[in-house]
Design a protein around this motif. Structure first.
Motif, PDB file in Angstrom:
ATOM      1  N   ALA A  29       2.263   1.541  -3.470  1.00  0.00           N
ATOM      2  CA  ALA A  29       1.216   1.941  -4.409  1.00  0.00           C
ATOM      3  C   ALA A  29       0.877   3.417  -4.249  1.00  0.00           C
ATOM      4  CB  ALA A  29      -0.029   1.078  -4.195  1.00  0.00           C
TER       5      ALA A  29
ATOM      6  N   ALA B  47      -3.277   3.088 -12.923  1.00  0.00           N
ATOM      7  CA  ALA B  47      -2.425   4.274 -12.866  1.00  0.00           C
ATOM      8  C   ALA B  47      -2.902   5.300 -13.884  1.00  0.00           C
ATOM      9  CB  ALA B  47      -0.968   3.909 -13.141  1.00  0.00           C
TER      10      ALA B  47
ATOM     11  N   LEU C 164      -0.676   4.578  -7.521  1.00  0.00           N
ATOM     12  CA  LEU C 164      -1.423   3.455  -8.081  1.00  0.00           C
ATOM     13  C   LEU C 164      -2.695   3.197  -7.281  1.00  0.00           C
ATOM     14  CD1 LEU C 164       1.464   0.891  -8.720  1.00  0.00           C
ATOM     15  CD2 LEU C 164       0.399   2.416 -10.368  1.00  0.00           C
TER      16      LEU C 164
ATOM     17  N   THR D 145      -3.714  -3.208 -10.499  1.00  0.00           N
ATOM     18  CA  THR D 145      -3.423  -1.807 -10.188  1.00  0.00           C
ATOM     19  C   THR D 145      -3.875  -0.939 -11.346  1.00  0.00           C
ATOM     20  OG1 THR D 145      -1.192  -1.948 -11.130  1.00  0.00           O
ATOM     21  CG2 THR D 145      -1.430  -2.415  -8.775  1.00  0.00           C
TER      22      THR D 145
ATOM     23  N   ARG E 193      -6.991   6.031  -3.909  1.00  0.00           N
ATOM     24  CA  ARG E 193      -6.475   6.453  -5.201  1.00  0.00           C
ATOM     25  C   ARG E 193      -7.399   6.038  -6.342  1.00  0.00           C
ATOM     26  NH1 ARG E 193      -4.348  10.308  -7.990  1.00  0.00           N
ATOM     27  NH2 ARG E 193      -2.971   9.631  -9.689  1.00  0.00           N
TER      28      ARG E 193
ATOM     29  N   TRP F 166     -12.485  -1.788  -4.239  1.00  0.00           N
ATOM     30  CA  TRP F 166     -11.422  -0.803  -4.422  1.00  0.00           C
ATOM     31  C   TRP F 166     -10.677  -0.662  -3.111  1.00  0.00           C
ATOM     32  CZ3 TRP F 166     -13.874   3.684  -7.790  1.00  0.00           C
ATOM     33  CH2 TRP F 166     -14.173   3.160  -9.049  1.00  0.00           C
TER      34      TRP F 166
ATOM     35  N   ARG G 147       0.828  -1.206   0.000  1.00  0.00           N
ATOM     36  CA  ARG G 147       0.000   0.000   0.000  1.00  0.00           C
ATOM     37  C   ARG G 147       0.866   1.260   0.000  1.00  0.00           C
ATOM     38  NH1 ARG G 147      -3.286  -3.781   2.209  1.00  0.00           N
ATOM     39  NH2 ARG G 147      -5.487  -3.657   1.623  1.00  0.00           N
TER      40      ARG G 147
ATOM     41  N   ILE H 265      -5.513   0.305  -6.299  1.00  0.00           N
ATOM     42  CA  ILE H 265      -5.524  -1.157  -6.172  1.00  0.00           C
ATOM     43  C   ILE H 265      -6.971  -1.633  -6.151  1.00  0.00           C
ATOM     44  CG2 ILE H 265      -4.745  -3.128  -4.815  1.00  0.00           C
ATOM     45  CD1 ILE H 265      -2.640  -1.334  -3.564  1.00  0.00           C
TER      46      ILE H 265
END
Length: 666
Positions: free
Chosen positions: A179, A287, A184, A285, A202, A198, A176, A186
């Motif tokens: 990320a 982004a 990112l 992930t 993020r 989720w 975490r 997750i």
């Protein structure tokens, strides 16, 4: 004090000891017939044969000379040792119990055999009870040991589980943190139910989905967030990954939920078993790669512009070469009139000057990119720069029958502080563009006005104009208005970029505008105004140069044509030429030159070495050393100055500059 056991017990013990081997064989045979788990090797069998007689010896000791309490304690200890060893070999409690039970039966059978032959069987019952009690204690001790062993194993399992859970928690925390640092999101998605989880905030930030509404399923995500042009390809990629269970990777465009902001996302995932292990879910992930994609596209655009620039550069360099070569061919003919020769001379000069300007623009671009432009700051009237720019471009304007209008308001001197040469270069470049992109007989207007605290210089034309949407990119490197490559109006696409950078170094700005194609263009330069100088500038040496006396001049250049042509220009002086360093030094010893025009790149030694050796032997006074080189950056000039050169000329040097320098160098 302990009481001795009856002799009959000792006799039974002796009998059992004598028949120990036979008893052991019977027991092993019974074990082999009844047991499901057997010793896995010969060594295990040997350990079993050597271990169980420990219990047999304890039984014999009980029957001979030990008290019942001691025997019970020792029997339980031996039972625990035996149980530990058997469990180490993979045996369970019921198997251990069966093993001891069979040993008990074998011992009782052997004891009965003794009493069959004994003269007095009165003690048989007591003997049987003693053996029963012994094995009861043994089995009880084994069970106690089993429970202790089981409890320890359970405790160890729980401890291992706790360690594993702690390690997993640390791993999840590190994931975490990584990320979050990488920006990112997750997520976890179940293809069977279409439900999604989720894992961090993020995901909501990337998609614009309000957190209170919860996570979007895959169907909702595709329909509400993904750009319509990418929905079908994303569905196909998901279905293909589900079918093959291979790693999933996709890049696609989205519109954020609330604001509709266009972004580009990259998703990577892998199918893993869910918590129950009954089905597989996609763990991945997400982004936001909008900036990266934009940067990659900008690089591709720059690469395309570079390719166009290289093609245009080749075109621009070849254009002036054709008339120069034609003029050289015509000059070989001796029957040319004076007017024709003048025209040919002007043709060669114009196109050679054009080539020189192209090279200057390329060098300026390189210096600006590397941050190596140095401005020679002074206070001057902007009208002096305007006059020089007009003087430079007037012949080209006349050639195209352009009407060049100057809105003259010289009652306001409009002083600026900067490099007058560079400002002139910018204005001349803007005028050159106006001439290039205005049809024959067109109108070009140049004006300057005070706009405190700035002066505004405008160059306007009624030429081909520009698409307003393309104007912002015109000042980018290698960018130019779209025209056919064969058009005579092409350029390198670096002039406006150089102009913007130079004016920015002066604290000003350059802008462009147009009402559209065919409606002309307007370029505006804004420069900060300053106060007038306290005293008038002195005339430069070049402006008041007198006719030079004849000098002894040595020209050193490995380019034979360049050396001879320069010698012809300086024919009012006594001139010698050399094409290498050694030849130059040999000529200098006899010729004793007043001036040496020295190329720095010679085939046998550098111009710096030649200059050093000239200073060593020249007498009674050393010659004036003038460096001739294609390198003109500040560090190049500093190096020639440190090497002892008096002047630094950048190739191709203008003939009038060389003549003027020889007139003022003494």
């Amino acid at each position: 004090m302990k009481k001795d056991p009856p002799v009959r017990f000792a006799d039974v013990a002796d009998y059992l000891a004598r028949h120990r081997s036979q008893l052991t064989r019977h027991w092993l045979r019974a074990v082999g017939q009844r047991m499901h788990i057997r010793p896995v090797s010969r060594d295990a069998t040997v350990r079993l044969i050597n271990q169980l007689p420990q219990l047999f010896d304890e039984l014999c000791a009980l029957l001979r000379d030990a008290g019942p309490t001691d025997i019970a304690v020792r029997a339980q200890h031996d039972a625990r040792v035996h149980a530990t060893e058997r469990w180490r070999q993979g045996f369970a409690l019921d198997e251990l119990y069966l093993e001891l039970h069979l040993l008990h039966q074998c011992v009782q059978t052997c004891a009965r055999d003794y009493y069959t032959l004994a003269p007095s069987p009165d003690s048989q019952t007591a003997t049987r009870d003693t053996i029963e009690q012994f094995f009861s204690d043994v089995i009880h001790g084994a069970i106690v040991q089993w429970h202790a062993q089981h409890d320890r194993r359970v405790s160890e399992a729980f401890a291992e589980r706790d360690l594993a859970l702690a390690a997993q928690a640390r791993s999840d925390a590190r994931l975490r943190i990584a990320a979050a640092a990488a920006g990112l999101g997750i997520f976890e998605w179940d293809p069977e139910t279409d439900a999604a989880v989720w894992e961090n905030d993020r995901m909501y930030e990337i998609t614009g989905q309000p957190r209170e509404r919860g996570a979007l399923s895959a169907r909702e995500f595709v329909e509400l967030v993904v750009d319509p042009g990418d929905r079908e390809s994303l569905r196909n990629a998901l279905n293909a990954a589900i079918t093959s269970s291979e790693d999933f990777h996709a890049t696609f465009r989205i519109r954020t939920v609330q604001t509709g902001t266009p972004n580009v996302l990259e998703v990577s995932g892998r199918f893993l078993p869910d918590a129950s292990g009954s089905r597989r879910v996609l763990v991945g992930t997400m982004a936001d790669v909008t900036n990266r994609v934009s940067a990659e596209e900008a690089l591709r655009q720059a690469d395309r512009r570079k390719d166009v620039f290289l093609a245009t550069l080749a075109h621009e360099l070849r254009n002036p070469l054709a008339p120069i070569l034609n003029a050289a061919h015509l000059l070989r003919q001796t029957d040319r009139s004076h007017d024709q020769l003048d025209w040919l001379q002007g043709l060669v000069e114009r196109h050679a000057t054009h080539l020189s300007h192209l090279i200057d623009d390329l060098l300026d671009l390189s210096r600006i990119t590397a941050g190596k432009i140095t401005l020679r700051m002074e206070v001057f009237s902007i009208w002096s720069a305007i006059d020089r720019a007009i003087e430079i471009n007037a012949p080209a304007a006349a050639q195209h029958a352009h009407r060049l209008e100057v809105v003259d308001s010289r009652t306001d001197p409009l002083f600026v502080r900067g490099d007058s040469t560079r400002v002139t270069q910018v204005l001349a470049n803007l005028l050159d563009n106006a001439i290039k992109y205005t049809d024959e007989g067109g109108h070009i207007r140049l004006s300057a006005a005070r706009d405190d605290p700035y002066v505004t210089i405008a160059v306007e034309d009624n030429g081909i104009g520009m698409d307003p949407a393309a104007i912002p990119s015109l000042f980018e490197i290698f960018e130019q208005a779209p025209t056919a490559l064969e058009s005579t109006r092409t350029g390198l696409g670096i002039g406006l970029s150089v102009a913007r950078a130079l004016i920015a170094m002066h604290g000003g700005a350059v802008s462009a505008s147009s009402d559209g194609p065919g409606k002309g263009s307007r370029f505006v330069v804004r420069l900060p105004l300053c106060d007038a100088p306290t005293r008038a500038s002195q005339s430069s040496d070049a402006d008041r140069a007198a006719t030079a006396a004849s000098r002894r001049v040595l020209i050193v250049d490995d380019n034979h044509d360049a050396a001879l042509s320069l010698a012809m220009i300086l024919d009012q002086h006594e001139v010698r030429t050399a094409n290498s360093g050694e030849v130059a030094l040999a000529i200098a010893q006899k010729f004793n030159p007043d001036v040496v025009l020295l190329d720095l790149g010679l085939p046998d030694m550098s111009g710096y070495e030649v200059a050093k050796r000239l200073r060593e032997f020249a007498a009674p006074s050393r010659p004036v050393l003038i460096a001739l080189t294609g390198y003109g950056q500040p560090e190049d000039r500093r190096r020639t100055r440190e090497a002892g050169f008096d002047y630094h000329l950048v190739k191709p040097a203008r003939p009038e500059d060389v003549v003027s320098l020889l007139a003022t160098a003494f």
